[in-house]
Design a protein around this motif. Sequence first.
Motif: not given
Length: 763
Positions: A372-380, A401-403, A430-446
């Motif tokens: 799966s594609n590379l992921q980005v973390a955006y920390m605020c 087509p990204i999440q 729990t659901q979000l962390l699962q999708w982050v771990a398997n690479g489905e979430i392309a960008v996680l902001i937090g």
Amino acid sequence: MPITLSTKVSEYFRITPIQKTALKRLGIETLEDLLYHFPVRYGDTAIAKSIDSLQAGDTAVIFGKIGGLKASKGFKTKIAMADGYIEDETGRIHCVWFNQPYLAKMIQDNSLVRIEGKVSQRRSKEPDKPGEIYFSNPKVEAVNTVPIGVGDSLFGDGNEAHTLYPVYPESRGISSSWIYHSIQKIFKNNILETLEDPIPESILTKYHLPSIKTAIIWIHTPLSRDDALSARKRFSFEEIFVIQIGKKQARKKYEQHPSFLVETPHANVQEFVRRFPFQATNAQTRAIETITSDMRKDQAMSRLLEGDVGSGKTAVAAATAYAVMVSRPVKNIPEPIKIEKSSTKKKVVPTQIDRSQNQPLLKPSENVVRSSNLQVAYMCPTEILASQHFESFIQYFSYMPIQIGLITGSGCRKFPSKVNPKGWTDISRTQLLQWVANGEIAVLIGTHALIQKAVEFKNLAYVIIDEQHRFGTAQRAKLVKKSTAPHLLSMTATPIPRTLALTMYGDLDLTLIDESPAGRKPVITELVLPEKRNEVYEKIRQELQASRQMFVICPRINEPDPDKEAAIIAKSVKEEAIRLKRSVFPEYEIDVLHSKMKPDDKDAVMKDFKDGKIDILCATSVVEVGVNVPNATVMIIEGAERFGLAQLHQLRGRVMRSSFQAYCYAFTETTSAKSIDRLKALQSAKNAFELAELDLSQRGAGQLSGTQQWGVSDIAMEALQNLKMVEAARAEASLLIEDDVSLSKYPILKKRVDVHMITSHFE
């Protein structure tokens, strides 16, 4: 027991419980701490005055004998005080210390003292005669001798040539004089012979710096101002040098780790940028090209993006995140060991070794596995800002087509929603962390929630940290450790002087966005004294009548408790909102926003403000970072003198979000010429960078503790006013680390760097 630098002060000197507490407040525990407790300035006995020469309004130094000390209370005010008199061979003058009755017990009658302070004058009861002059709240310290004339030493037997004496930071129970005499006792025990110099001899010689022993003597007992300046220069250079060594060392070690290659063509990124609803500035374009070029290299990027408020840093972050998200990861797998035949023995030819993990480091084209594609973390730093960036990224990437995920302390969201493909939905953590771990979430902001142990990425290749100075080094490191070595982009709109940026971000490359988007007009800034308040309200009413909105920033949330002696008297959010609604702008909707509100309530207020349901928002500086309401064109800052210039500039930036003319009114209660001059810099500075330099240039030694958030001592902050010194320290640190990254050749310096990096926070 032998006396060493690590000997505790309480073991070497007889000290009282009050003195022990005072030493702790000053950060002094060992003899070494005491030696490194440097003077804030130097007095000169040669400029001391005689009592008969004093006039009202003078700021003077007097040496003499004190007497008549007693504690009392004011006749009308009932304020506790101490009073007495000081006399020399020319006369006597009365001294009063308000709210310091304990001084009457701390100093004995007939003691020799040094008095420094302002000479005041009482009203005369007889019209034809001047009132009595007296010292009001003067600084007082006991001395051993009283100088007879110019050149007579205060601290010796009268034969020394020097007239300077050090003035140290004090705390109740520990005076400057006590510190001086204690240091002199340490000197007599030859403890200076055990000092080891962390700066290599070659560098000392190159920059004409005194040795550690000489510098310690000169800084505490200078024979001349040149000696004192030379010593301070040496210690300023040393601290900056040590910081630079630590930063360069950290950068070098980080670069030894492998990172993901991001090979998205520039043409693709430029096509993405052309989709922006505005024309990217040249500065934004340069920044995007620089960052994406860094990501094509074999090592992880470490870069600081510094841009004025409203300069478009978020757009740069989105464009560079796009380059990452459309790239597929290259995972290294071991290459089979090649064995060459030999008549005597087998020869192993290893592949290139990754020094950090002792695993084969492969080229992108060889032996790769794609997933799966590379992921980005955006920390605020705040939930408000994280939610805002979540909304912005949805706008930037909704056609793809990204999440996109959002994780904060108050909940999680995901875009797109199955029910509404154009909108987001609340989901479980729990659901979000699962999708982050398997690479489905392309960008996680937090917010800080991003660095929780439970958050695991599959292919984290890019970390963006907004307003990164608000996060501690340890917090940033936790996020970076979520992957092998992701590319790191730190962003800030906080004005940082060039010397401070070069020092505190020595492990980062710097990129500046020094242009504002086309059509942006500079904010018209006015300083408003109390008598002009009503006149300004009428100007503001015209803007509100044009359907614009306004921020009102107050230093406090609630009104101060009048029964508390140390209460800060300043405007509060809640009371100011009531006052404005009742007597100034009754026809407009007014609401409040502050840090004590629940996240859901904050979000609701901000949504109503963005939607135009609220005309005037009374808030604390919680709106300082990132809040984006283009229709808000007016800002009032109450008690402007209570904010730093950098913070005032960031607050003002909240009304720099559109092509409409914006106004900032800095309401001030102060009459201090110095404070007014400082605030005028808001009007004269052309941009944040110039403002940062002005702020630093207006500060003097001892006034720099406002920058303690950077983890730098006042003496090092003096060096930050000297660009050449900072550049020299930076250059020497680079050369040394290139030669010996582990500092194995410099054990004393290594120890100093290790201690400094542990005890400093750099936030």
